[in-house]
Design an enzyme around this catalytic site. Sequence first.
Site, PDB file in Angstrom:
ATOM      1  N   HIS A   1       0.896  -0.725   0.694  1.00 40.88           N
ATOM      2  CA  HIS A   1      -0.484  -0.073   0.019  1.00 40.88           C
ATOM      3  C   HIS A   1       1.023   1.352   0.219  1.00 40.88           C
ATOM      4  O   HIS A   1       0.054   2.655   0.513  1.00 40.88           O
ATOM      5  CB  HIS A   1      -0.872   0.011   1.308  1.00 40.88           C
ATOM      6  CG  HIS A   1      -1.748  -1.061   1.064  1.00 40.88           C
ATOM      7  ND1 HIS A   1      -2.552  -1.440   2.251  1.00 40.88           N
ATOM      8  CD2 HIS A   1      -1.994  -2.015  -0.230  1.00 40.88           C
ATOM      9  CE1 HIS A   1      -3.281  -2.451   1.715  1.00 40.88           C
ATOM     10  NE2 HIS A   1      -3.241  -2.323   0.627  1.00 40.88           N
TER      11      HIS A   1
ATOM     12  N   SER B   1      -5.582  -9.261  10.190  1.00 42.14           N
ATOM     13  CA  SER B   1      -7.153  -9.850   9.804  1.00 42.14           C
ATOM     14  C   SER B   1      -7.927  -9.551   8.977  1.00 42.14           C
ATOM     15  O   SER B   1      -8.722 -10.668   8.893  1.00 42.14           O
ATOM     16  CB  SER B   1      -8.142  -8.791  10.413  1.00 42.14           C
ATOM     17  OG  SER B   1      -8.339  -7.144   9.726  1.00 42.14           O
TER      18      SER B   1
END
Length: 292
Positions: A131, A232
Amino acid sequence: MGVPATTLGGTAADAVGLEALVRLLAGRGVVVLSGAGLSTESGIPDYRGETGSRRRGSPMTYQEFTGGAAARRRYWARSHVGWRTIARAEPNAGHRAVEQLRRSGHVAAVITQNVDSLHRAAGTRAAVELHGGLHRVVCLECRRTSPREELDGRLEALNAGFRAGSARVNPDGDAELPQELVDGFQVAPCTACGGVLKPDVVFFGEAVPKPRVQRCFELVDAAQALVVLGSSLTVMSGLRFVRHAARAGTPVAIVNQGATRGDDLAVARVGLPLGAVLTEAARRVRAGSPPA
């Protein structure tokens, strides 16, 4: 024998998961996929983990940022404050353990969803920043990149006396500020062309560059195992690599405090603090493996 899982604060299932993780690492050729949970021990909160903080508001999208000056003022005011937390953070035991395993040849590559550059600060210079990174700024007009420190100095000069006090900071460096502080904030343009500056990170609503995604798939294809650290896997940008590995029959291990969307695909699962787990795993691998 190593440190028992009970000493690390874990359960019998965690002990089994740790042993499986060590076996995968000892086999070498492991690719690491890290998320925000790996950086919480460096003082950077995560979004969803048990030790992190959940964002009160939604993150700014790429469409908002490019859509108007008011949105960019809001972003840069908040990011100017939050950058302090990111800039002073240092690699923790988890980052250092990953780098030790890379140097010994057990970890072949690191893909990170984080924008804090802590893997690089720990020595993992070739970590693929999926990212992007907050330490760089890019101009949306001329595409020139520049150091964030340079922009920070310019923002300080433009906003003399700007004080935010204690602000809640999110993992992307976005601090939560009252609107009255945002309204008067002055934004700096590109020094080369006067264009709009943006952190060199992938915003929500913005696609990860295709060559970068392809590079990550190539690394996963070459891996003997994929180890997820502190994610997650809520967003597809990371989960797709786990699903890709599982479809190919590549074993997946997950170390995360809290459930993940990839748990049903994992052959090993450890729900303990990452710094302690990775330090112990690296110690066991070194003790049981011949020199690299």
